[in-house]
Write a protein that holds these residues in place. Structure first.
Motif, mmCIF file in Angstrom:
data_model
loop_
_atom_site.group_PDB
_atom_site.id
_atom_site.type_symbol
_atom_site.label_atom_id
_atom_site.label_comp_id
_atom_site.label_asym_id
_atom_site.label_seq_id
_atom_site.Cartn_x
_atom_site.Cartn_y
_atom_site.Cartn_z
ATOM 1 N N SER A 1 0.840 -1.197 0.000
ATOM 2 C CA SER A 1 0.000 0.000 0.000
ATOM 3 C C SER A 1 0.868 1.237 0.000
ATOM 4 C CB SER A 1 -0.896 0.028 1.250
ATOM 5 O OG SER A 1 -1.687 -1.126 1.357
ATOM 6 N N ILE A 2 0.272 2.341 -0.395
ATOM 7 C CA ILE A 2 0.840 3.652 -0.092
ATOM 8 C C ILE A 2 -0.196 4.399 0.740
ATOM 9 C CG2 ILE A 2 2.401 3.726 -2.068
ATOM 10 C CD1 ILE A 2 0.403 5.606 -3.467
ATOM 11 N N ALA A 3 0.251 4.953 1.857
ATOM 12 C CA ALA A 3 -0.660 5.579 2.815
ATOM 13 C C ALA A 3 -0.357 7.064 2.927
ATOM 14 C CB ALA A 3 -0.529 4.918 4.183
ATOM 15 N N PRO A 4 -1.408 7.908 2.959
ATOM 16 C CA PRO A 4 -1.176 9.346 3.061
ATOM 17 C C PRO A 4 -0.555 9.708 4.403
ATOM 18 C CG PRO A 4 -3.504 8.850 3.342
ATOM 19 C CD PRO A 4 -2.836 7.566 2.945
ATOM 20 N N ARG A 5 0.462 10.559 4.358
ATOM 21 C CA ARG A 5 1.109 11.078 5.567
ATOM 22 C C ARG A 5 1.170 12.592 5.418
ATOM 23 N NH1 ARG A 5 4.271 9.739 9.910
ATOM 24 N NH2 ARG A 5 3.905 7.509 9.563
ATOM 25 N N ASP A 6 0.279 13.276 6.169
ATOM 26 C CA ASP A 6 0.162 14.732 6.124
ATOM 27 C C ASP A 6 -0.427 15.239 4.811
ATOM 28 O OD1 ASP A 6 1.488 14.475 8.533
ATOM 29 O OD2 ASP A 6 3.418 15.143 7.757
ATOM 30 N N VAL A 7 -1.156 14.401 4.099
ATOM 31 C CA VAL A 7 -1.828 14.875 2.882
ATOM 32 C C VAL A 7 -2.955 15.828 3.247
ATOM 33 C CG1 VAL A 7 -3.222 14.157 0.898
ATOM 34 C CG2 VAL A 7 -1.150 12.889 1.503
ATOM 35 N N THR A 8 -3.684 15.514 4.329
ATOM 36 C CA THR A 8 -4.697 16.422 4.866
ATOM 37 C C THR A 8 -4.308 16.782 6.297
ATOM 38 O OG1 THR A 8 -6.048 14.495 5.484
ATOM 39 C CG2 THR A 8 -6.581 15.573 3.416
ATOM 40 N N ALA A 9 -4.874 17.867 6.815
ATOM 41 C CA ALA A 9 -4.499 18.351 8.141
ATOM 42 C C ALA A 9 -5.067 17.485 9.254
ATOM 43 C CB ALA A 9 -4.962 19.800 8.314
ATOM 44 N N MET A 10 -6.150 16.777 8.965
ATOM 45 C CA MET A 10 -6.776 15.881 9.935
ATOM 46 C C MET A 10 -7.230 14.629 9.198
ATOM 47 S SD MET A 10 -9.106 18.497 12.259
ATOM 48 C CE MET A 10 -9.542 17.212 13.441
ATOM 49 N N ASN A 11 -7.739 13.679 9.947
ATOM 50 C CA ASN A 11 -8.372 12.511 9.345
ATOM 51 C C ASN A 11 -9.424 13.002 8.341
ATOM 52 O OD1 ASN A 11 -9.936 10.238 8.735
ATOM 53 N ND2 ASN A 11 -9.943 9.480 10.834
ATOM 54 N N PRO A 12 -9.336 12.609 7.081
ATOM 55 C CA PRO A 12 -10.288 13.133 6.092
ATOM 56 C C PRO A 12 -11.724 12.696 6.352
ATOM 57 C CG PRO A 12 -8.990 11.349 5.162
ATOM 58 C CD PRO A 12 -8.369 11.676 6.479
ATOM 59 N N LEU A 13 -11.923 11.729 7.238
ATOM 60 C CA LEU A 13 -13.272 11.272 7.566
ATOM 61 C C LEU A 13 -13.737 11.787 8.932
ATOM 62 C CD1 LEU A 13 -12.916 7.545 6.378
ATOM 63 C CD2 LEU A 13 -13.659 9.538 5.063
ATOM 64 N N THR A 14 -13.026 12.760 9.508
ATOM 65 C CA THR A 14 -13.374 13.313 10.816
ATOM 66 C C THR A 14 -14.823 13.804 10.845
ATOM 67 O OG1 THR A 14 -11.110 13.980 11.321
ATOM 68 C CG2 THR A 14 -12.855 15.160 12.462
ATOM 69 N N PRO A 15 -15.609 13.399 11.839
ATOM 70 C CA PRO A 15 -16.985 13.912 11.938
ATOM 71 C C PRO A 15 -16.985 15.392 12.300
ATOM 72 C CG PRO A 15 -16.449 12.588 13.860
ATOM 73 C CD PRO A 15 -15.297 12.436 12.914
ATOM 74 N N ALA A 16 -18.044 16.067 11.912
ATOM 75 C CA ALA A 16 -18.139 17.517 12.121
ATOM 76 C C ALA A 16 -17.981 17.895 13.593
ATOM 77 C CB ALA A 16 -19.460 18.036 11.565
ATOM 78 N N ALA A 17 -18.470 17.047 14.492
ATOM 79 C CA ALA A 17 -18.425 17.369 15.920
ATOM 80 C C ALA A 17 -17.002 17.415 16.463
ATOM 81 C CB ALA A 17 -19.247 16.347 16.707
ATOM 82 N N LEU A 18 -16.041 16.819 15.753
ATOM 83 C CA LEU A 18 -14.663 16.775 16.228
ATOM 84 C C LEU A 18 -13.726 17.608 15.354
ATOM 85 C CD1 LEU A 18 -14.378 12.949 17.032
ATOM 86 C CD2 LEU A 18 -15.011 14.812 18.580
ATOM 87 N N ALA A 19 -14.278 18.369 14.428
ATOM 88 C CA ALA A 19 -13.461 19.082 13.448
ATOM 89 C C ALA A 19 -12.604 20.175 14.072
ATOM 90 C CB ALA A 19 -14.350 19.684 12.367
ATOM 91 N N ASP A 20 -12.913 20.606 15.289
ATOM 92 C CA ASP A 20 -12.126 21.670 15.924
ATOM 93 C C ASP A 20 -10.966 21.112 16.739
ATOM 94 O OD1 ASP A 20 -13.693 20.484 17.870
ATOM 95 O OD2 ASP A 20 -14.070 22.358 18.961
ATOM 96 N N GLN A 21 -10.788 19.812 16.747
ATOM 97 C CA GLN A 21 -9.774 19.200 17.607
ATOM 98 C C GLN A 21 -8.510 18.852 16.812
ATOM 99 O OE1 GLN A 21 -11.187 16.154 20.278
ATOM 100 N NE2 GLN A 21 -13.124 17.212 20.639
ATOM 101 N N ASN A 22 -7.977 19.831 16.149
ATOM 102 C CA ASN A 22 -6.764 19.663 15.360
ATOM 103 C C ASN A 22 -5.562 20.109 16.182
ATOM 104 O OD1 ASN A 22 -4.820 19.431 13.382
ATOM 105 N ND2 ASN A 22 -5.405 21.296 12.309
ATOM 106 N N GLY A 23 -4.830 19.169 16.704
ATOM 107 C CA GLY A 23 -3.644 19.483 17.489
ATOM 108 C C GLY A 23 -3.936 19.949 18.888
ATOM 109 N N GLN A 24 -5.201 19.926 19.312
ATOM 110 C CA GLN A 24 -5.572 20.365 20.656
ATOM 111 C C GLN A 24 -6.275 19.234 21.373
ATOM 112 O OE1 GLN A 24 -4.685 23.341 21.825
ATOM 113 N NE2 GLN A 24 -3.755 23.866 19.851
ATOM 114 N N PRO A 25 -6.001 19.064 22.661
ATOM 115 C CA PRO A 25 -6.729 18.031 23.421
ATOM 116 C C PRO A 25 -8.191 18.409 23.532
ATOM 117 C CG PRO A 25 -5.432 19.413 24.902
ATOM 118 C CD PRO A 25 -5.050 19.822 23.496
ATOM 119 N N GLY A 26 -9.056 17.424 23.325
ATOM 120 C CA GLY A 26 -10.480 17.664 23.422
ATOM 121 C C GLY A 26 -11.105 16.739 24.432
#
Length: 446
Positions: free
Chosen positions: A418-443
């Motif tokens: 396989s080839i796996a994305p590493r830093d292609v997107t800033a977060m998990n591309p499937l992140t649910p909307a409720a967790l979208a603000d938790q980029n690099g911050q503890p939630g």
């Protein structure tokens, strides 16, 4: 997973089996010309010799998965390599434009040496792999589309068209699952893949060449082998095989399969990627530490390299033209699958090769496209050039010692990576909307 499905390793039987294989291919071609698969899973694209740089609708694949990710690419069919995918891009939800990943992805060789030393096959360039494209029916492509492939330089020129390319979608199980810290809420997502595959018959056995494009940006490349064990091998002649059937009379010859893939990256629209190698070393605990320590080091691969997998070693291809929304360079990590490296040749004795792009270097062995005097194997393509436009070759080997369960028919054996994305997107591309603000911050996970 193959026994000598083409033929016995003895010369007269090889000759006979080649005639048998040719007849079989003619039958496949005739069937392809006469058969039109039924139902909505079948598409009849317009005829064209090959895909152009920006392919026409007949040679375009675009699939938006139910989780919001869209994959786009072109396809064409090569007279030796078979299916070639080009201009591959990935657009997860939240990205305003497609992210370019690969300019080309293809098989580069299937090398098959037999344990008794009597014969070795190079299936792509020497034994008609691409010519053996077989027709598929709708039951083999559930919920998908079967495209018609015009086989270049067809061995049966009266019937070059084969309904042999399946594109469909499949579920792969959990993409993620996370229990919230409070409220007992569970975040979970079932992953979806775009699946593209062909089946190519070489003598007695059949190769399933599969490409899986996941909604999280991962690309899986696999070759599966199935078909029949060769009855011409049931002679116990080499003393190395495994008994098949009653008693210990019918032995099947053991052999290796060395499958090569060739990837030309186009990260963020530029071929000028860079290669990095990472190695980790674990050291025993020192005074005051509770556990061993682990140090990871990066090596910039600036020259062509024949690389070998070691424990805690990996490579990535890094974009020089784009970054994600966090300001990190996009990259893809090479994730190798299980492999039995074949030491019989220099070109099969390494796991990955990074070479400077050369248009004529298309196959890992018995490469026919270069001028006289140019090396014909990938190990010799590595000759010290500086990597400004790197090409990635991956070798995955399998040593097949037959078993009773291999008949009849033989279950599919898969080998790939396989080839796996590493830093292609800033977060998990499937992140649910409720967790979208938790980029690099503890939630609180609520």
């Amino acid at each position: 997973m193959h026994v000598n499905l083409r033929a016995s390793t003895r010369a007269p039987r090889i000759s006979h089996a080649r005639r048998t294989a040719a007849v079989g291919l003619s039958a496949v071609a005739l069937a392809a010309g006469a058969t039109t698969a039924a139902g909505p899973a079948v598409a009849q694209p317009k005829r064209a010799a090959a895909a152009a740089a920006d392919c026409s609708a007949a040679y375009r694949i675009e699939q938006k998965l139910s989780t919001g990710t869209t994959w786009r690419m072109c396809w064409r069919y090569d007279s030796k390599a078979g299916l070639v995918l080009e201009h591959i891009s990935y657009q997860p939800k939240g990205e305003s434009a497609p992210i370019k990943v690969l300019s080309s992805a293809r098989l580069a060789q299937i090398d098959v040496p037999y344990d008794d030393g009597s014969v070795e096959y190079d299936d792509l360039t020497g034994f008609g792999f691409a010519q053996g494209l077989v027709p598929l029916d709708s039951a083999e492509c559930p919920g998908g589309t079967i495209k018609t492939v015009k086989v270049p330089e067809a061995w049966d020129p009266a019937h070059p068209d084969v309904n042999g390319l399946c594109t469909t979608t499949r579920s792969r199980g959990h993409a993620y699952r996370m229990q919230a810290d409070t409220g007992n809420r569970v975040y979970q997502q079932q992953g979806k893949d775009l699946l593209i595959y062909t089946v190519n018959k070489v003598g007695w056995y059949e190769y399933m060449t599969e490409w899986r494009f996941q909604d999280d940006g991962t690309i899986n490349m696999n070759v599966g082998a199935t078909g029949s064990l060769s009855p011409g091998d049931y002679d116990a002649g080499d003393g190395r095989g495994w008994p098949i059937g009653k008693g210990a009379h019918a032995y099947a010859t053991s052999h290796a399969h060395n499958v090569f893939w060739k990837l030309d990256f186009d990260l963020d629209g530029s071929s000028k990627s860079r290669i990095e190698q990472y190695d980790s070393k674990v050291s025993a605990p020192v005074h005051g530490q509770e556990a061993p320590s682990n140090k990871t080091t990066r090596t910039n691969v600036t020259k062509e390299l024949a690389g070998d997998a070691e424990n805690m070693r990996w490579w990535r291809v890094v974009s020089t033209a784009g970054k994600n929304k966090d300001g990190h360079a996009r990259s893809y990590e090479i994730v190798r699958g299980a492999s039995s490296k074949y030491p019989g040749h220099a070109f099969t004795s390494h796991d990955v090769y990074f070479t400077q792009y050369d248009k004529c270097e298309q196959f890992a062995s018995n490469n026919p496209g270069c001028a006289t005097g140019h090396p014909k194997t990938v190990d010799k393509f590595v000759n010290g050039q500086t990597l400004t436009n790197p090409v990635v070759w991956v070798n995955v080997g399998f040593h097949h010692i037959a078993r009773d369960e291999d008949q009849q028919p033989m279950p599919v054996h898969w080998q790939g990576f396989s080839i796996a994305p590493r830093d292609v997107t800033a977060m998990n591309p499937l992140t649910p909307a409720a967790l979208a603000d938790q980029n690099g911050q503890p939630g609180n996970g609520s």
